[in-house]
Design a protein around this motif. Structure first.
Motif, PDB file in Angstrom:
ATOM      1  N   ASP A 202     136.439  47.514  67.513  1.00 26.61           N
ATOM      2  CA  ASP A 202     137.512  48.129  66.746  1.00 26.61           C
ATOM      3  C   ASP A 202     137.170  49.586  66.441  1.00 26.61           C
ATOM      4  O   ASP A 202     136.054  49.887  66.038  1.00 26.61           O
ATOM      5  N   LEU A 203     138.154  50.471  66.622  1.00 29.35           N
ATOM      6  CA  LEU A 203     137.995  51.884  66.277  1.00 29.35           C
ATOM      7  C   LEU A 203     138.881  52.191  65.073  1.00 29.35           C
ATOM      8  O   LEU A 203     140.029  51.755  65.019  1.00 29.35           O
ATOM      9  N   TYR A 204     138.340  52.970  64.144  1.00 30.85           N
ATOM     10  CA  TYR A 204     139.023  53.284  62.900  1.00 30.85           C
ATOM     11  C   TYR A 204     139.239  54.781  62.772  1.00 30.85           C
ATOM     12  O   TYR A 204     138.457  55.581  63.275  1.00 30.85           O
ATOM     13  N   TYR A 205     140.304  55.145  62.056  1.00 39.29           N
ATOM     14  CA  TYR A 205     140.548  56.526  61.665  1.00 39.29           C
ATOM     15  C   TYR A 205     140.721  56.519  60.150  1.00 39.29           C
ATOM     16  O   TYR A 205     141.606  55.822  59.633  1.00 39.29           O
ATOM     17  N   ASP A 206     139.882  57.228  59.447  1.00 39.92           N
ATOM     18  CA  ASP A 206     139.933  57.293  57.987  1.00 39.92           C
ATOM     19  C   ASP A 206     139.979  55.891  57.380  1.00 39.92           C
ATOM     20  O   ASP A 206     140.784  55.580  56.512  1.00 39.92           O
ATOM     21  N   ASN A 207     139.097  55.017  57.873  1.00 46.70           N
ATOM     22  CA  ASN A 207     138.913  53.646  57.368  1.00 46.70           C
ATOM     23  C   ASN A 207     140.102  52.729  57.654  1.00 46.70           C
ATOM     24  O   ASN A 207     140.256  51.692  57.028  1.00 46.70           O
ATOM     25  N   SER A 208     140.955  53.099  58.588  1.00 49.62           N
ATOM     26  CA  SER A 208     142.115  52.294  58.953  1.00 49.62           C
ATOM     27  C   SER A 208     142.025  51.955  60.445  1.00 49.62           C
ATOM     28  O   SER A 208     141.934  52.863  61.283  1.00 49.62           O
ATOM     29  N   LYS A 209     142.041  50.659  60.784  1.00 47.09           N
ATOM     30  CA  LYS A 209     141.890  50.243  62.179  1.00 47.09           C
ATOM     31  C   LYS A 209     143.053  50.747  63.022  1.00 47.09           C
ATOM     32  O   LYS A 209     144.212  50.549  62.695  1.00 47.09           O
ATOM     33  N   LYS A 210     142.728  51.408  64.136  1.00 49.67           N
ATOM     34  CA  LYS A 210     143.741  51.965  65.027  1.00 49.67           C
ATOM     35  C   LYS A 210     143.731  51.337  66.408  1.00 49.67           C
ATOM     36  O   LYS A 210     144.765  51.250  67.049  1.00 49.67           O
ATOM     37  N   LEU A 211     142.561  50.902  66.904  1.00 42.64           N
ATOM     38  CA  LEU A 211     142.477  50.309  68.225  1.00 42.64           C
ATOM     39  C   LEU A 211     141.532  49.120  68.170  1.00 42.64           C
ATOM     40  O   LEU A 211     140.465  49.201  67.570  1.00 42.64           O
ATOM     41  N   GLU A 212     141.942  48.020  68.792  1.00 46.18           N
ATOM     42  CA  GLU A 212     141.155  46.789  68.771  1.00 46.18           C
ATOM     43  C   GLU A 212     141.216  46.147  70.155  1.00 46.18           C
ATOM     44  O   GLU A 212     142.285  46.003  70.735  1.00 46.18           O
ATOM     45  N   THR A 213     140.050  45.798  70.704  1.00 40.94           N
ATOM     46  CA  THR A 213     140.061  45.045  71.950  1.00 40.94           C
ATOM     47  C   THR A 213     140.302  43.580  71.600  1.00 40.94           C
ATOM     48  O   THR A 213     139.867  43.098  70.557  1.00 40.94           O
ATOM     49  N   THR A 214     141.043  42.890  72.461  1.00 38.20           N
ATOM     50  CA  THR A 214     141.350  41.474  72.256  1.00 38.20           C
ATOM     51  C   THR A 214     141.029  40.717  73.542  1.00 38.20           C
ATOM     52  O   THR A 214     140.750  41.324  74.576  1.00 38.20           O
ATOM     53  N   SER A 215     141.111  39.400  73.504  1.00 38.20           N
ATOM     54  CA  SER A 215     140.849  38.620  74.710  1.00 38.20           C
ATOM     55  C   SER A 215     141.889  38.914  75.785  1.00 38.20           C
ATOM     56  O   SER A 215     141.637  38.736  76.969  1.00 38.20           O
TER      57      SER A 215
END
Length: 189
Positions: free
Chosen positions: A79-92
């Motif tokens: 998961d990648l965050y911007y200012d403590n807010s998740k912006k991108l998440e890898t999924t199955s």
């Protein structure tokens, strides 16, 4: 030889020929703090955490508290965050983006390009782009959707706002039952 650093009679750090190992006490996370530029400003502070929860974190200190920048779940998502807010998440199944996305060109004659590829047996590739140039025929510079599998631009919106289907045998179908169809019948009227 190796060097061990203890805290309250518990090994916290150990050196070896391969580097160093940082240990968290039983049930606690292992935390490595990195301070740049003397650590005298909030923006100078980072930490890497091997979490007791089975997750790996990279955090930065901002606005008086630690913000997550990257979170990696064992055998799971990144998961990648911007200012403590998740912006991108890898999924199955691929990738999930929260919020809006921006695809931009690194230069050259092409605009921003976003490709969708099917991993099914037919392996279709679709491209959506702004601009035009090397990879697709687009009159002027507008937005287009292109079927890369067959090398055809299926639809584009030109810079005047006109929606164009550049195929005489295709139709624009509207409505739940495609009950309104606009198509070219071969005449010029």
């Amino acid at each position: 030889g190796s060097v061990e650093i203890m805290y309250n009679n518990v090994k916290s750090l150990e050196s070896s020929t391969g580097g160093a190992t940082l240990y968290g006490a039983e049930g606690l996370s292992a935390i490595l703090h990195l301070y740049a530029d003397d650590g005298d400003d909030n923006a100078d502070k980072y930490r890497i955490i091997g979490g007791a929860d089975g997750k790996f974190y990279i955090e930065n200190y901002a606005d008086g508290s630690w913000d997550v920048s990257v979170r990696i779940v064992n055998d799971g998502s990144v998961d990648l965050y911007y200012d403590n807010s998740k912006k991108l998440e890898t999924t199955s199944g691929g990738v999930k983006v929260s919020g809006s996305g921006l695809v931009s060109s690194a230069g050259g004659t092409n605009g921003g390009v976003f490709e969708l590829q099917s991993t099914e047996s037919s392996n279709y590739t679709w491209r959506m782009a702004v601009g035009g140039g090397d990879n697709a025929y687009v009159p002027g510079r507008g937005f287009f959707i292109r079927d890369e599998t067959f090398g055809d631009t299926r639809l584009y919106v030109d810079t005047s706002g006109n929606v164009v289907i550049p195929n005489d045998s295709a139709a624009l179908k509207l409505g739940a039952g495609s009950d309104l169809q606009l198509y070219h019948d071969g005449s010029h009227s």
